[in-house]
Design a protein around this motif. Sequence first.
Motif, short mmCIF file in Angstrom:
data_model
loop_
_atom_site.label_atom_id
_atom_site.label_comp_id
_atom_site.label_asym_id
_atom_site.label_seq_id
_atom_site.Cartn_x
_atom_site.Cartn_y
_atom_site.Cartn_z
N ALA A 1 -42.60 -31.80 25.88
CA ALA A 1 -42.46 -32.29 27.12
C ALA A 1 -43.12 -31.24 28.29
O ALA A 1 -42.54 -31.28 29.53
N GLY A 2 -43.87 -30.27 27.71
CA GLY A 2 -44.43 -29.48 28.72
C GLY A 2 -45.04 -29.94 29.94
O GLY A 2 -45.20 -29.26 30.90
N ASN A 3 -45.93 -31.17 29.42
CA ASN A 3 -46.47 -31.71 30.67
C ASN A 3 -46.00 -32.67 31.30
O ASN A 3 -46.83 -33.60 32.05
N VAL A 4 -44.56 -33.28 31.08
CA VAL A 4 -44.11 -34.37 31.65
C VAL A 4 -43.90 -34.45 33.16
O VAL A 4 -44.16 -35.30 33.82
N SER A 5 -43.96 -33.10 33.98
CA SER A 5 -43.68 -33.19 35.23
C SER A 5 -45.00 -33.31 36.13
O SER A 5 -44.99 -33.81 37.16
N ASP A 6 -46.20 -33.57 35.12
CA ASP A 6 -47.61 -33.90 35.79
C ASP A 6 -47.58 -35.11 35.85
O ASP A 6 -48.20 -35.94 36.55
#
Length: 399
Positions: free
Chosen positions: A67-72
């Motif tokens: 989920a490293g890019n989930v905030s994008d």
Amino acid sequence: MIIDRTGGTRRLGYPAAAGVFAVGMAGTTLPTPLYGLYRAQLGFSELMVTVVFAVYALGVITVLLLAGNVSDEVGRRPVLLCALGLSAASALCFVFEGGLPMLLLGRVLSGFAAGLFSGAATAAVLELAGPGQEAHAGFAATAANMGGLGCGPLLSGLLAQYAPWPLVLPFLVHLLLVAGAAGVTWFLPETVGHPHRPRKLRPQGLRLPPEVRGVFTPSAVAAFAGFSLLGLFTAVAPSFVGETLGVHNLAVAGLIVFTVFLGSTAGQSLTERIGVRRALPGGCLVLVVGLLLVATSLAVTSLPLLVIGAVCGGVGQGLAFRAGLTAVGRAAPPEHRGGTISAFFLVAYLGISLPVVGVGALTLVLGLRGAGLAFSGCVIVLAVAVGLYVLLHPPADED
């Protein structure tokens, strides 16, 4: 809510986001001075201390991968609120600790929180900066990360040494801080345009946008070396201080760990004026000097040398860390910034976890002093190699 990029709210937002980041990261290092008390209470070995620490790093790496890019996609604020919830759950595990399983669960949850904070909070701080504030926001993001990590052991060490309930009060105080941080986060502007429900979570690996590939490798390997030093101090430095140097004051142990992160913050403050191109190899050089001092302090059992080595090594780590993060953050396109920063932290957290477990295993054979000397030698070799690499393959400097 989509932020007005010209309004005053944006200028007020990035210091508040940095404060939330610092509170979240402080919770991840609260147990550091307390491991000796847990060892005495539960009767586990130094190797198990490093395993408990590595479980935390495993949680960080898992979240960065999945989920490293989930905030994008969903936005920065929802991810920050989720991270604060996980941080509170971790603190509750320690408040109601009833044995090793609860310690492990608390550390895993703390790792999940740190994994979410690393990408989302860094991106939020950078994106909430107004025109002309980019450099200040870059320093605020990295200083909040390292400063928060350093304040955790300082706070818990002081409370454990001089206040009642040494294994409970630090986490109750942190719960109050998390509640305040959640209130601040609720009112932060959202910086992601058109946030939407995320696609199915799947390992993102280290797939990077083409714009960032040229700067990512030298930046990430420098972070790996610097975080190895942070891992040593965060996981086993209190044991070194107590068993090798004969200092059993928990506040002193927390203060020594704090000095590493204080040095890191000082190094970060110098990066902008030195420049990314010079700060990366220069940071590796200063890191080597710090490691040599740490190794010497263990060899001659000198507390002052250990403190000087901690500060020096922290300065080197801070120089290289901020230079790398700045280069990667500037190169990444906005729509991939959160994921790219998370990939950077993924490599860094491999450095903070894998070598530390090796130290724990070596203590069974060589003892704490021998393991510390062996660790220092290995990371010195790594830092020298990284320094030479970034001299030959430097990232582009600031405009």
